[in-house]
Design a protein around this motif. Structure first.
Motif, mmCIF file in Angstrom:
data_model
loop_
_atom_site.group_PDB
_atom_site.id
_atom_site.type_symbol
_atom_site.label_atom_id
_atom_site.label_comp_id
_atom_site.label_asym_id
_atom_site.label_seq_id
_atom_site.Cartn_x
_atom_site.Cartn_y
_atom_site.Cartn_z
ATOM 1 N N ALA A 232 0.830 -1.208 0.000
ATOM 2 C CA ALA A 232 0.000 0.000 0.000
ATOM 3 C C ALA A 232 0.863 1.255 0.000
ATOM 4 N N VAL A 233 1.937 1.236 0.773
ATOM 5 C CA VAL A 233 2.831 2.395 0.842
ATOM 6 C C VAL A 233 3.532 2.618 -0.490
ATOM 7 N N ALA A 234 4.063 1.553 -1.076
ATOM 8 C CA ALA A 234 4.768 1.691 -2.356
ATOM 9 C C ALA A 234 3.841 2.237 -3.434
ATOM 10 N N ASN A 235 2.603 1.750 -3.446
ATOM 11 C CA ASN A 235 1.663 2.197 -4.473
ATOM 12 C C ASN A 235 1.157 3.615 -4.230
ATOM 13 N N ALA A 236 1.205 4.056 -2.983
ATOM 14 C CA ALA A 236 0.758 5.417 -2.672
ATOM 15 C C ALA A 236 1.868 6.449 -2.799
ATOM 16 N N THR A 237 3.116 6.036 -2.646
ATOM 17 C CA THR A 237 4.228 6.988 -2.631
ATOM 18 C C THR A 237 5.135 6.888 -3.848
ATOM 19 N N GLY A 238 5.029 5.791 -4.602
ATOM 20 C CA GLY A 238 5.925 5.581 -5.731
ATOM 21 C C GLY A 238 7.262 4.980 -5.338
ATOM 22 N N LEU A 239 7.435 4.614 -4.079
ATOM 23 C CA LEU A 239 8.688 3.978 -3.661
ATOM 24 C C LEU A 239 8.783 2.579 -4.257
#
Length: 449
Positions: A232-239
């Protein structure tokens, strides 16, 4: 104006934010405990498959019985009380409700709830991050197309991590890594609901007292939930995402800026700009003092000598080189913090984290050898755990999303440690969750990954 000041103004004007809650389990109960203490918010209704259990949880968190005696939604609206129903469609269909808080923990149901809320012009705060992990990018897009806001839930670690990443970038810092903590040893990936409490550090009596679900908590322990939340974090931040799953480097808070650097500079990262989870246990099982197990963190880089010198002058928490700085929050309060999302969405029109790309996926991976005909039981169960992979790797594999690995049968043998594909299972293709996932796969190609 601050969110709290705006809430107080809403209360003074008798124009509260009107909320509908779907699912009154542990997370939902924590939010329910805070609602009577928050001005400018009216919980119009609760939809739960067991209204009696919902009432029991309301009593557990201190609600007075008269607050939930409304016989209908209209009575609840007129009296400022709360209506309890089994019918989530009736709740989502109420014109007067502003925001739906999806709190079931059931990813397949959650997708249906979110889509229906969008269709009815409702904002959504989605606590069921398991759903976001396998189709959040398309949920975010569909919400925008409907003119509403879709948001991760503050208090859960993904939204808190997104907040730290946003802080860093808004201040002008490049994000080297961001993530959460976790109690992790490799064999935890084999844990089942029967073994969870001993590994987790709770007694069965403590778990019973808290109304804790062993399958849910096992999803935290076995690596599924850290993978889900990191996705979820990667998809929300682009990381970015580690190429073969999370590494779980053991580290104290003091050492986070040391280990969350690229391998070329003595850390564990394949490259700068990635998600990762830090373990609170050494590889031999010893507990690390001053750990980040329940918290979140972001590591940033000083790109100039001037900024590096500022870190030094203000005793910032850096690695030995002085270039990498970690800001952290040692605790998260889960459902007790959801009010931040409700207020941000309703008053500012801003999500507290929303997927904008498809960088990451969580693929169901066998906990043991599986035979044809066996039924998968989803995250936290006896059959599979969730492995974080780059979305491109998952697409190449045809990976079975963990969120859809519920009550479906394996069609051919799968070895322990093998990630499952669509071809390994017989899946119900009629659900909204399946359809939106497949739609997302066709929309988000490699150019968006």
């Amino acid at each position: 104006m601050s969110l709290y000041a705006q809430l107080r103004q809403r209360a003074a004007d008798n124009k509260p934010i009107r909320v509908g809650l779907i699912g009154a389990g542990k997370f939902g109960s924590m939010y329910l405990a805070q609602i009577p203490r928050t001005p400018g918010v009216h919980l119009v209704g609760i939809a739960d498959l067991s209204p009696d259990a919902a009432r029991a949880n309301l009593a557990r968190v201190g609600w007075e019985p008269e607050r939930t005696r409304a016989a209908s939604a209209q009575e609840a609206l007129r009296l400022g009380s709360t209506w309890i129903t089994e019918d989530w469609t009736a709740l989502v269909g109420l014109d007067e409700i502003d925001i739906i808080v999806e709190c079931t923990g059931n990813p397949i149901a959650a997708v249906e709830h979110c889509l229906a809320a969008f269709d009815n012009g409702k904002h959504v705060v989605n606590v069921t991050v398991e759903a976001d992990a396998f189709c959040g990018p398309l949920l975010g897009r569909k919400a925008a197309q409907a003119g509403v806001v879709y948001s991760l839930a503050f208090g859960d670690q993904p939204a808190l991590i997104c907040d730290l990443v946003d802080w860093a970038r808004t201040c002008g810092f490049p994000v080297v890594a961001a993530g959460r903590g976790h109690k992790w040893l490799p064999h935890f990936s084999e844990s089942t609901p029967e073994t969870v409490w001993g590994h987790y550090g709770l007694t069965p009596e403590q778990a019973l007292r808290g109304g804790l679900n062993p399958k849910m908590f096992n999803s935290f322990l076995d690596g599924s939930k850290p993978s889900i939340e990191s996705s979820a974090v990667a998809n929300a931040t682009g990381l970015g995402v580690p190429s073969n799953g999370l590494l779980y480097p053991p580290a104290s808070i003091e050492d986070i800026p040391y280990v969350t650097r690229p391998v070329s500079e003595g850390g564990v990262l394949e490259r700068k700009g990635m998600v990762e989870v830090v373990s609170s246990l050494e590889t031999d099982g010893r507990r690390i003092p001053y750990d980040i197990r329940m918290g979140v963190w972001v590591t940033v880089e000083a790109e100039t000598d001037y900024i590096k010198n500022c870190f030094e002058e203000y005793n910032a928490h850096t690695d030995p080189s002085g270039r990498y700085f970690t800001l952290y929050k040692r605790w998260h309060l889960i459902g007790l913090e959801v009010g931040m999302s409700v207020a941000s969405v309703a008053l500012r029109g801003e999500p507290t984290g929303v997927a904008t790309c498809w960088n990451a996926d969580v693929v169901a991976t066998a906990k043991r050898d599986l035979q044809a005909g066996e039924a998968l039981d989803g995250e936290g169960g006896y059959t599979v755990w969730g492995k974080l992979l780059p979305a491109a790797a998952s697409r190449k594999l045809g990976g079975l999303p963990l969120g859809l690995a519920h009550n479906i049968k394996v069609t051919r043998p799968v070895k322990k440690g093998q990630s499952l594909s669509w071809d390994d299972v017989a899946i119900d293709t009629t659900t909204s969750a399946y359809r939106i996932r497949r739609e997302m796969e066709t929309i988000f190609d490699d150019r968006h990954a």
